[in-house]
Design a protein around this motif. Structure first.
Motif, mmCIF file in Angstrom:
data_model
loop_
_atom_site.group_PDB
_atom_site.id
_atom_site.type_symbol
_atom_site.label_atom_id
_atom_site.label_comp_id
_atom_site.label_asym_id
_atom_site.label_seq_id
_atom_site.Cartn_x
_atom_site.Cartn_y
_atom_site.Cartn_z
ATOM 1 N N VAL A 47 37.196 -42.998 -26.148
ATOM 2 C CA VAL A 47 36.637 -41.797 -26.792
ATOM 3 C C VAL A 47 37.645 -41.212 -27.783
ATOM 4 N N LEU A 48 38.911 -41.102 -27.380
ATOM 5 C CA LEU A 48 39.949 -40.573 -28.271
ATOM 6 C C LEU A 48 40.128 -41.468 -29.494
ATOM 7 N N HIS A 49 40.101 -42.786 -29.298
ATOM 8 C CA HIS A 49 40.268 -43.723 -30.412
ATOM 9 C C HIS A 49 39.110 -43.614 -31.405
ATOM 10 N N VAL A 50 37.889 -43.534 -30.881
ATOM 11 C CA VAL A 50 36.706 -43.443 -31.750
ATOM 12 C C VAL A 50 36.743 -42.156 -32.564
ATOM 13 N N ILE A 51 37.076 -41.041 -31.918
ATOM 14 C CA ILE A 51 37.110 -39.756 -32.636
ATOM 15 C C ILE A 51 38.236 -39.741 -33.671
ATOM 16 N N ARG A 52 39.364 -40.357 -33.332
ATOM 17 C CA ARG A 52 40.500 -40.365 -34.270
ATOM 18 C C ARG A 52 40.234 -41.241 -35.488
ATOM 19 N N THR A 53 39.574 -42.372 -35.302
ATOM 20 C CA THR A 53 39.412 -43.344 -36.393
ATOM 21 C C THR A 53 38.165 -43.112 -37.234
ATOM 22 N N GLU A 54 37.161 -42.442 -36.670
ATOM 23 C CA GLU A 54 35.926 -42.208 -37.418
ATOM 24 C C GLU A 54 35.986 -40.846 -38.112
ATOM 25 N N VAL A 55 36.100 -40.862 -39.418
ATOM 26 C CA VAL A 55 36.223 -39.618 -40.194
ATOM 27 C C VAL A 55 34.989 -38.732 -40.017
ATOM 28 N N SER A 56 33.824 -39.360 -39.865
ATOM 29 C CA SER A 56 32.583 -38.585 -39.736
ATOM 30 C C SER A 56 32.547 -37.769 -38.434
ATOM 31 N N LEU A 57 33.417 -38.107 -37.478
ATOM 32 C CA LEU A 57 33.458 -37.379 -36.212
ATOM 33 C C LEU A 57 34.510 -36.277 -36.211
ATOM 34 N N GLN A 299 24.643 -39.459 -29.647
ATOM 35 C CA GLN A 299 24.262 -40.567 -30.531
ATOM 36 C C GLN A 299 25.417 -41.043 -31.400
ATOM 37 N N GLN A 300 26.186 -40.098 -31.954
ATOM 38 C CA GLN A 300 27.286 -40.483 -32.850
ATOM 39 C C GLN A 300 28.346 -41.306 -32.113
ATOM 40 N N ILE A 301 28.690 -40.877 -30.893
ATOM 41 C CA ILE A 301 29.684 -41.610 -30.097
ATOM 42 C C ILE A 301 29.126 -42.969 -29.697
ATOM 43 N N ARG A 302 27.864 -42.999 -29.277
ATOM 44 C CA ARG A 302 27.241 -44.259 -28.838
ATOM 45 C C ARG A 302 27.244 -45.303 -29.946
ATOM 46 N N ARG A 303 26.886 -44.868 -31.153
ATOM 47 C CA ARG A 303 26.849 -45.816 -32.279
ATOM 48 C C ARG A 303 28.233 -46.353 -32.586
ATOM 49 N N ARG A 304 29.246 -45.490 -32.546
ATOM 50 C CA ARG A 304 30.620 -45.925 -32.854
ATOM 51 C C ARG A 304 31.164 -46.862 -31.778
ATOM 52 N N VAL A 305 30.828 -46.562 -30.520
ATOM 53 C CA VAL A 305 31.276 -47.430 -29.429
ATOM 54 C C VAL A 305 30.623 -48.803 -29.532
ATOM 55 N N GLN A 306 29.316 -48.818 -29.850
ATOM 56 C CA GLN A 306 28.615 -50.092 -30.026
ATOM 57 C C GLN A 306 29.214 -50.886 -31.174
ATOM 58 N N ARG A 307 29.544 -50.191 -32.258
ATOM 59 C CA ARG A 307 30.156 -50.856 -33.400
ATOM 60 C C ARG A 307 31.537 -51.408 -33.027
ATOM 61 N N LEU A 308 32.269 -50.638 -32.226
ATOM 62 C CA LEU A 308 33.605 -51.060 -31.799
ATOM 63 C C LEU A 308 33.540 -52.354 -30.983
ATOM 64 N N PHE A 309 32.603 -52.407 -30.044
ATOM 65 C CA PHE A 309 32.466 -53.606 -29.217
ATOM 66 C C PHE A 309 31.920 -54.787 -30.004
ATOM 67 N N SER A 310 31.032 -54.510 -30.975
ATOM 68 C CA SER A 310 30.494 -55.609 -31.787
ATOM 69 C C SER A 310 31.577 -56.221 -32.670
ATOM 70 N N LEU A 311 32.494 -55.365 -33.157
ATOM 71 C CA LEU A 311 33.622 -55.871 -33.967
ATOM 72 C C LEU A 311 34.545 -56.739 -33.121
ATOM 73 N N LYS A 312 34.804 -56.289 -31.856
ATOM 74 C CA LYS A 312 35.681 -57.074 -30.979
ATOM 75 C C LYS A 312 35.033 -58.395 -30.596
ATOM 76 N N ALA A 313 33.699 -58.368 -30.412
ATOM 77 C CA ALA A 313 32.996 -59.594 -30.020
ATOM 78 C C ALA A 313 32.988 -60.620 -31.135
ATOM 79 N N SER A 314 32.918 -60.124 -32.370
ATOM 80 C CA SER A 314 32.905 -61.036 -33.526
ATOM 81 C C SER A 314 34.332 -61.495 -33.863
#
Length: 314
Positions: A47-57, A299-314
């Motif tokens: 949660v801290l990483h997503v909020i720190r790295t996503e400017v929109s948050l 919703q904003q956190i959920r989308r960023r977390v999903q994006r984070l995991f999709s990037l790691k999976a790829s």
């Protein structure tokens, strides 16, 4: 004589209570507890990483969420060494100084979480009841001042009652009720005059936890009144949905506190195992659940977390 008693208390060691009667199963019990602590650390760091790295948050609501995640992370760090230490067989006792330090952090972080939840309630109140002035009221400067106030309120009011624990005489059996140290647990085994500690601690609970709970309740009464005045049912539901995560976080925090208080006050006849379970729920349930709640419901956190995991999976 008092000097001898102080010296004895300073050199005291206290026995931590794991799970009475289940000692042979500690290795198995350590597996779910290790998993829970891993969820606490990974979830709140995410949660801290997503909020720190996503400017929109970088908005007031998510700044307060970052404060909540940081508080939960510190709560996990303050207890992991004794809880898992007992289950892994590394720790059985704790010194008085270490016990006092741990109780300071546990109670201070509880007050901090309560204060952050109150700040988040204020954020939702402004967002729903006064949306046009939201950005002008909750500026970065105001949020920083709120954060400093929360830190001071949580850390500076506790030392008088915690420091006095060092100078009490502990003549009863040095067996604690939990696998970590709590102020009320040390008072239970003290033989000195504890009136100051009892009264001061009660005043702290009333002026922090109880007052925060009342103010949060009042804010939601006003929010509900405002939402019900909205003509569109769709807009009413949308407004209430923005509060759902916070309401869940409030319940997750206050219900274990009420449960632990009831067990300490009225459950003296109950099995020690019940006290241990309620203590661990009080310590671990909010830090574990808050990242899950906000990852699912926001919703904003959920989308960023999903994006984070999709990037790691790829």
């Amino acid at each position: 004589m008092s000097a001898i008693s102080i010296s004895n208390s300073n050199n005291s060691r206290f026995v931590l209570t794991g799970f009475p009667g289940l000692e042979v199963h500690y290795l198995w019990i350590s597996i779910p507890f290790s998993t829970i602590y891993a969820m606490v650390f990974l979830g709140n760091c995410m949660v801290l990483h997503v909020i720190r790295t996503e400017v929109s948050l970088h908005q007031p609501m998510f700044y307060f969420l970052a404060m909540l995640a940081l508080t939960d992370l510190c709560m996990g760090l303050s207890t992991v060494h004794t809880v898992l230490g007992i289950l892994w067989g590394f720790i059985r006792e704790i010194s008085l100084d270490s016990c006092i330090a741990q109780s300071y952090f546990i109670h201070g972080l509880s007050f901090m979480e309560s204060s952050v939840l109150l700040a988040m309630a204020f954020d939702r109140y402004i967002a729903i009841c006064n949306p046009l002035r939201y950005s002008s009221i909750l500026t970065n400067d105001k949020i920083m001042k709120i954060g400093v106030t929360i830190l001071c309120r949580s850390s500076l009011l506790i030392p008088p009652v915690i420091i006095r624990l060092k100078f009490l005489n502990y003549c009863r059996p040095h067996i604690l009720s939990h696998s970590f140290c709590l102020h009320q647990d040390l008072l239970r085994i003290a033989c000195s005059d504890i009136h100051f500690n009892s009264i001061y601690a009660l005043a702290l609970v009333i002026s922090n936890l109880l007052l925060d709970a009342v103010l949060i309740l009042i804010s939601y009464i006003v929010i509900l009144h405002t939402v019900l005045a909205i003509a569109s049912q769709e807009e009413r539901i949308k407004s209430l949905q923005t509060c759902l995560s916070h309401i869940c976080a409030v319940l997750v925090f206050y219900i274990p506190i009420i449960g632990l208080t009831m067990v300490h006050r009225f459950g003296k006849h109950l099995s020690p195992l019940v006290h241990v379970l309620m203590g661990n729920i009080y310590i671990l349930f909010p830090p574990m659940m808050n990242p899950i709640i906000y990852s699912i419901k926001t919703q904003q956190i959920r989308r960023r977390v999903q994006r984070l995991f999709s990037l790691k999976a790829s």
